[in-house]
Design a protein around this motif. Structure first.
Motif, PDB file in Angstrom:
ATOM      1  N   LEU A  22      65.411 120.488  22.021  1.00 56.98           N
ATOM      2  CA  LEU A  22      66.268 119.319  21.791  1.00 56.98           C
ATOM      3  C   LEU A  22      65.752 118.036  22.431  1.00 56.98           C
ATOM      4  CD1 LEU A  22      69.826 120.891  22.065  1.00 56.98           C
ATOM      5  CD2 LEU A  22      68.676 120.053  20.015  1.00 56.98           C
ATOM      6  N   HIS A  42      67.937 120.799  15.594  1.00 59.59           N
ATOM      7  CA  HIS A  42      69.313 121.119  15.992  1.00 59.59           C
ATOM      8  C   HIS A  42      69.690 122.517  15.500  1.00 59.59           C
ATOM      9  CE1 HIS A  42      70.665 116.645  16.520  1.00 59.59           C
ATOM     10  NE2 HIS A  42      69.492 116.897  17.078  1.00 59.59           N
ATOM     11  N   LEU A  95      72.480 113.472  22.574  1.00 57.26           N
ATOM     12  CA  LEU A  95      72.364 113.433  21.112  1.00 57.26           C
ATOM     13  C   LEU A  95      73.507 112.647  20.463  1.00 57.26           C
ATOM     14  CD1 LEU A  95      71.379 117.167  20.562  1.00 57.26           C
ATOM     15  CD2 LEU A  95      69.863 115.177  20.407  1.00 57.26           C
ATOM     16  N   LEU A 148      76.086 121.273  17.157  1.00 56.07           N
ATOM     17  CA  LEU A 148      74.635 121.289  16.920  1.00 56.07           C
ATOM     18  C   LEU A 148      74.315 121.431  15.435  1.00 56.07           C
ATOM     19  CD1 LEU A 148      73.274 123.450  19.877  1.00 56.07           C
ATOM     20  CD2 LEU A 148      72.755 121.043  19.412  1.00 56.07           C
TER      21      LEU A 148
END
Length: 192
Positions: A22, A42, A95, A148
């Motif tokens: 990630l 992801h 993120l 995710l």
């Protein structure tokens, strides 16, 4: 070093891989699924997180079934859980998939409960997790996976299930934390 402890260590070893996937500038492309754009990194991270989360159930089940519960396992298992959940939620902030204030509340509860368990351990008392704490963990794990995956497959239906699970996890986190401290406050009062 029995099999359940090895399974727990494998969960700990998956955490750096999860983090690297990630955080490194990997460009594995993305999938456009309906109105959702899902980076493949992801997706891979979600698979690794699911595998790591599954080892949590597996090591506990194996240890109880074959009476292989050890002090090392009692230490490693909750530590591995905390490391995995902490890494996931911090990365979800980076993120921009989860608000920081939610993660602060969730992690604060985890540190507070760990502190209470350490005080209890110093007094020779083992504080087991309650059912509400297990539900909290379940919703935390589900929310991480769905976030995710950018809410796939529920994005087809327009259901923000990842966000719903995150808020349920938040509510259960607060309630279970308060409940845990109320039920075990005597440990703090009676500690030396």
């Amino acid at each position: 070093m029995n099999i359940p402890n090895r399974i727990t260590i494998s969960r700990i070893l998956l955490i750096p891989i999860f983090i690297l996937i990630l955080t490194l500038p990997l460009d594995w492309g993305e999938w456009v699924i309906g109105s959702t754009t899902l980076p493949i990194t992801h997706f891979v991270a979600a698979l690794i997180f699911m595998l790591a989360s599954g080892t949590d159930w597996l090591d506990g089940h194996y240890a109880r079934k074959y009476k292989l519960v050890t002090n090392l396992g009692k230490f490693l298992d909750p530590m591995a859980d905390k490391l995995l959940v902490t890494a996931a939620f911090v990365l979800l902030i980076e993120l921009k998939l989860v608000p920081a204030w939610i993660v602060i509340i969730i992690l604060s509860r985890e540190f507070a409960v760990t502190g209470l368990r350490l005080v209890a351990a110093g007094e020779g008392i083992v504080l087991a997790a309650g059912n509400m704490g297990k539900w909290k963990t379940t919703f935390q794990l589900i929310s991480v996976i769905l976030l995710l995956l950018h809410n796939f497959p529920f994005s087809y239906l327009g259901w923000p299930l990842g966000s719903i699970c995150l808020y349920i996890a938040l509510i259960l986190t607060v309630i279970s934390g308060v409940d845990y401290f109320v039920k075990n406050w005597h440990v703090m009062k009676e500690s030396k």
